[in-house]
Design an enzyme around this catalytic site. Structure first.
Site, mmCIF file in Angstrom:
data_model
loop_
_atom_site.group_PDB
_atom_site.id
_atom_site.type_symbol
_atom_site.label_atom_id
_atom_site.label_comp_id
_atom_site.label_asym_id
_atom_site.label_seq_id
_atom_site.Cartn_x
_atom_site.Cartn_y
_atom_site.Cartn_z
ATOM 1 N N ARG A 1 33.445 10.865 64.846
ATOM 2 C CA ARG A 1 32.123 11.064 64.985
ATOM 3 C C ARG A 1 31.292 10.151 63.913
ATOM 4 O O ARG A 1 30.107 9.938 64.150
ATOM 5 C CB ARG A 1 31.816 12.491 65.076
ATOM 6 C CG ARG A 1 32.047 13.130 66.506
ATOM 7 C CD ARG A 1 31.812 14.589 66.419
ATOM 8 N NE ARG A 1 32.114 15.135 67.762
ATOM 9 C CZ ARG A 1 32.092 16.435 68.183
ATOM 10 N NH1 ARG A 1 31.822 17.229 67.071
ATOM 11 N NH2 ARG A 1 32.390 16.836 69.337
ATOM 12 N N ARG B 1 29.208 15.852 72.564
ATOM 13 C CA ARG B 1 27.986 15.702 71.293
ATOM 14 C C ARG B 1 27.376 14.448 71.126
ATOM 15 O O ARG B 1 26.401 14.173 70.945
ATOM 16 C CB ARG B 1 28.549 16.435 70.082
ATOM 17 C CG ARG B 1 29.210 17.579 70.118
ATOM 18 C CD ARG B 1 28.698 18.547 69.235
ATOM 19 N NE ARG B 1 29.290 19.960 69.494
ATOM 20 C CZ ARG B 1 29.081 20.909 70.228
ATOM 21 N NH1 ARG B 1 27.794 20.715 70.750
ATOM 22 N NH2 ARG B 1 29.701 22.104 70.535
ATOM 23 N N LYS C 1 37.191 15.188 65.263
ATOM 24 C CA LYS C 1 36.732 16.246 66.272
ATOM 25 C C LYS C 1 36.969 15.493 67.673
ATOM 26 O O LYS C 1 38.074 14.499 67.717
ATOM 27 C CB LYS C 1 35.223 15.959 66.272
ATOM 28 C CG LYS C 1 34.652 16.682 64.826
ATOM 29 C CD LYS C 1 35.192 18.318 64.765
ATOM 30 C CE LYS C 1 34.750 18.954 63.411
ATOM 31 N NZ LYS C 1 35.215 20.093 63.544
ATOM 32 N N SER D 1 31.567 28.762 70.478
ATOM 33 C CA SER D 1 32.585 29.712 69.870
ATOM 34 C C SER D 1 32.835 31.101 70.395
ATOM 35 O O SER D 1 33.987 31.502 70.118
ATOM 36 C CB SER D 1 32.128 29.390 68.160
ATOM 37 O OG SER D 1 32.190 28.048 67.796
ATOM 38 N N GLN E 1 38.666 27.259 62.768
ATOM 39 C CA GLN E 1 39.792 27.323 63.884
ATOM 40 C C GLN E 1 41.001 27.268 62.948
ATOM 41 O O GLN E 1 42.044 28.335 63.603
ATOM 42 C CB GLN E 1 39.871 25.696 64.646
ATOM 43 C CG GLN E 1 38.739 25.701 65.416
ATOM 44 C CD GLN E 1 38.824 24.286 65.948
ATOM 45 O OE1 GLN E 1 39.680 23.401 66.078
ATOM 46 N NE2 GLN E 1 37.757 24.171 66.760
ATOM 47 N N GLY F 1 39.770 22.122 71.036
ATOM 48 C CA GLY F 1 40.458 22.186 69.949
ATOM 49 C C GLY F 1 40.571 23.753 69.524
ATOM 50 O O GLY F 1 41.419 24.220 69.028
ATOM 51 N N ASP G 1 29.063 20.540 63.775
ATOM 52 C CA ASP G 1 28.756 19.804 65.001
ATOM 53 C C ASP G 1 27.304 19.447 65.423
ATOM 54 O O ASP G 1 27.151 18.685 66.312
ATOM 55 C CB ASP G 1 29.003 20.830 66.244
ATOM 56 C CG ASP G 1 30.561 21.500 65.811
ATOM 57 O OD1 ASP G 1 31.362 20.626 65.524
ATOM 58 O OD2 ASP G 1 30.823 22.425 66.351
ATOM 59 N N ARG H 1 35.890 33.050 71.987
ATOM 60 C CA ARG H 1 36.632 34.163 71.199
ATOM 61 C C ARG H 1 36.549 35.650 71.922
ATOM 62 O O ARG H 1 37.428 36.432 71.820
ATOM 63 C CB ARG H 1 35.816 34.457 69.919
ATOM 64 C CG ARG H 1 36.370 33.359 68.764
ATOM 65 C CD ARG H 1 35.406 33.205 67.711
ATOM 66 N NE ARG H 1 35.821 32.387 66.476
ATOM 67 C CZ ARG H 1 36.039 30.934 66.582
ATOM 68 N NH1 ARG H 1 35.512 30.446 67.738
ATOM 69 N NH2 ARG H 1 36.288 30.247 65.673
HETATM 70 O O1 SPQ Z 1 36.841 23.124 70.183
HETATM 71 P P1 SPQ Z 1 36.555 21.688 69.681
HETATM 72 O O2 SPQ Z 1 36.880 20.760 70.528
HETATM 73 O O3 SPQ Z 1 37.135 21.737 68.347
HETATM 74 O O4 SPQ Z 1 35.112 21.737 69.557
HETATM 75 C C1 SPQ Z 1 34.087 21.321 68.323
HETATM 76 C C2 SPQ Z 1 32.801 20.833 69.020
HETATM 77 O O5 SPQ Z 1 32.125 20.032 68.709
HETATM 78 O O6 SPQ Z 1 32.283 21.501 69.917
HETATM 79 C C3 SPQ Z 1 34.680 20.498 67.311
HETATM 80 F F1 SPQ Z 1 34.850 19.261 67.943
HETATM 81 O O7 SPQ Z 1 33.375 22.402 67.413
HETATM 82 C C4 SPQ Z 1 34.302 23.252 66.918
HETATM 83 C C5 SPQ Z 1 33.725 23.220 65.386
HETATM 84 O O8 SPQ Z 1 33.603 21.856 64.996
HETATM 85 C C6 SPQ Z 1 34.493 24.754 67.184
HETATM 86 C C7 SPQ Z 1 34.811 25.557 66.197
HETATM 87 C C8 SPQ Z 1 35.156 27.102 66.484
HETATM 88 O O9 SPQ Z 1 34.826 27.546 67.725
HETATM 89 O O10 SPQ Z 1 35.974 27.608 65.637
HETATM 90 C C9 SPQ Z 1 34.565 25.362 64.788
HETATM 91 C C10 SPQ Z 1 34.582 23.925 64.367
HETATM 92 O O11 SPQ Z 1 35.788 23.249 64.354
HETATM 93 P P2 SPQ Z 1 36.591 23.401 62.611
HETATM 94 O O12 SPQ Z 1 37.882 22.709 62.883
HETATM 95 O O13 SPQ Z 1 35.584 23.094 61.656
HETATM 96 O O14 SPQ Z 1 36.982 24.886 62.703
#
Ligand code: SPQ
Length: 482
Positions: A381, A423, A377, A58, A204, A129, A350, A62
């Site tokens: 999951r 994961r 996700k 994350s 996100q 994502g 996660d 960023r």
């Molecule tokens: O980037 P991506 O694919 O969504 O990655 C995941 C992961 O498991 O690596 C989720 F599938 O992490 C997200 C996390 O679940 C990363 C993230 C972020 O960097 O802001 C926030 C989380 O998702 P969300 O939807 O809760 O904001």
């Protein structure tokens, strides 16, 4: 038993070496190639040693995104070179940002908030994502049009959660196929600040809105049902933006400029969970995981370990920076089941697949609820964990928003499908080490998304020596464990 005796750290007690992977006689390069079609693992006697997990995913994303729209240079140390973060670099390079990646340091030559150029082609967010949703917030207020897409999994993940609030701000953002998923077409427009109440606790969604809010006319704020990870807030402030967090609401003021800075990315707690789990559930095990990020909005894992009776100690805690860190020392433990629900869920979302697997080795029942987000996700999951754990003999039930795991039933090897979810693959690599017989992981190479060296490092710990003493530094002074 902890003793305080002065034994130098480099004197190691050698343990027997066990090579557990079928492919261990091959070079790492060939193993990586074969991994997509062939990864078999066997029961391990222990895991022991020290490990430094890669940089936080994350924070790595960023630092590239914010560095690109900041003025001046952003130097990123310990950047995660996983496929997801490389997708983010790729997108910003296509928009004219010069990003170097040399000797483990990524340098972003930012061009300021209005310095991005229209990309000549569709931006490819790969499997990420985070890239797709955060970049949308940056692109909505630009003065050019762009199309974003990603792989098969990204094209199934819900984007309405960002389309709706960005549209309320005046953005022209559409799902090309009209199914609220990527590809997304964004035609840059001036935006106006809003107050948005989100139905989901999602960093996100929050970040996408805050990034759009940087460019909007007036204040922008978002309220979430629970606080999600706050890396965006911390890093934007560090780069000079004005934000305020009060309870579950974050407010951002429009900015005229951000300023690049040096970022030291802490180790990813989401990558540490595999070694935490291995150290706790395998016999005669002791693993020291160095320099892990323990930001309270991410560190629910530590609280759950405590509730499960795990032998987990935090060493060398460092709260000097906005993103605190610590070394995690874990040892074989008799775990007990617990209930995981409510506000803690976004702080370990996660890690939940791995915690569910750990719960199979605990006495009693573990209940995971309020975690419906797991269904959207990289894979569903909840469904995939239940399917694979059952294939290994676990007693586990799927619920609407989580799982119920009745622990204590020994697991046996099986063929498990990762569904190309990194994961899931890593969780079952650890489960395989604690299960009888052989486990085969389908599409095991998806670990490249967040942890390219995962299998090699897991294998090293099976062959590793037990650290005889571990130095630590805590608020109470210096010491070491023996
Ligand atoms: O980037 P991506 O694919 O969504 O990655 C995941 C992961 O498991 O690596 C989720 F599938 O992490 C997200 C996390 O679940 C990363 C993230 C972020 O960097 O802001 C926030 C989380 O998702 P969300 O939807 O809760 O904001």
């Amino acid at each position: 038993m902890r003793q305080h005796i002065p034994i130098p750290h480099d004197r190691l007690l050698y343990a027997d070496c066990y090579v557990k992977m079928h492919t261990s006689f091959l070079s790492d390069r060939i193993k990586r190639k074969l991994r997509g079609i062939y990864m078999k693992l066997h029961k391990a006697d222990h895991v022991r040693g020290e490990i430094t997990v890669p940089g936080d995913k994350s924070i790595s994303h960023r630092s590239v995104m914010f560095g690109s729209i900041a003025k001046g240079t952003t130097e990123i140390h310990n950047f995660l070179e996983g496929a997801d973060c490389l997708s983010t670099i790729g997108c910003f390079r296509r928009m004219g940002i010069d990003i170097e990646n040399k000797n483990g340091v990524v340098t972003v030559h930012g061009k300021g908030m209005h310095g991005l150029a229209a990309p000549a082609e569709t931006l490819d967010c790969g499997n990420s994502g985070t890239t797709t949703r955060l970049i949308s917030g940056i692109l909505a207020p630009q003065n050019f049009d762009v199309t974003l897409t990603g792989d098969e999994s990204i094209q199934k993940r819900p984007m309405k959660r960002i389309i709706e609030p960005l549209s309320m701000m005046g953005a022209d953002i559409k799902s090309v196929r009209g199914n609220d998923c990527a590809p997304l077409r964004i035609c840059g427009k001036p935006l106006a600040g809003i107050h948005y109440t989100s139905k989901v606790a999602s960093a996100q969604v929050k970040s996408s809105i805050l990034l759009a809010g940087l460019y909007a006319d007036g204040l922008t704020s978002i309220t979430e049902p629970q606080v999600s990870r706050n890396h965006t807030e911390l890093m934007l402030k560090f780069f000079g933006a004005e934000l305020e967090s009060k309870g579950t609401t974050v407010t951002i003021w429009p900015a005229t400029e951000l300023f690049g800075n040096r970022i030291d990315v802490p180790g990813d707690i989401s990558s540490s969970v595999y070694f935490v789990a291995a150290g706790l559930i395998l016999p005669n095990s002791e693993v020291l995981i160095k320099n892990v990020g323990i930001n309270p909005t991410r560190a629910g894992l530590i609280k759950v370990c405590e509730a499960m009776g795990a032998d987990l100690t935090l060493l060398n805690e460092d709260h000097e920076n906005a993103e605190p860190t610590a070394d995690l020392l874990v040892r074989t433990s008799s775990l007990r089941g617990c209930v995981i629900e409510g506000d803690i869920i976004p702080t370990l979302i996660d890690e939940l697949p791995t915690i569910a697997m750990m719960a199979c080795f605990a006495e009693g029942t573990t209940v995971i609820r309020d975690a419906a987000e797991l269904k959207v996700k990289e894979s569903n999951r909840i469904a995939i964990m239940v399917e694979n754990l059952r294939a290994m003999g676990a007693d586990v039930e799927e619920t609407e928003d989580g799982m119920i795991i009745h622990g204590g039933k020994p697991l046996h090897g099986a063929v498990v499908d990762s569904h190309k979810d990194h994961r899931i693959a890593m969780t079952f690599a650890v489960a395989a080490l604690a299960a009888d017989g052989e486990t085969e992981i389908i599409d095991a190479d998806c670990v490249d998304i967040s942890y390219p060296a995962f299998y090699e490092e897991l294998e090293n710990l099976q062959n590793s020596k037990r650290p005889e003493s571990i130095w630590y530094f805590s608020r109470d002074g210096f010491g070491f464990f023996l």
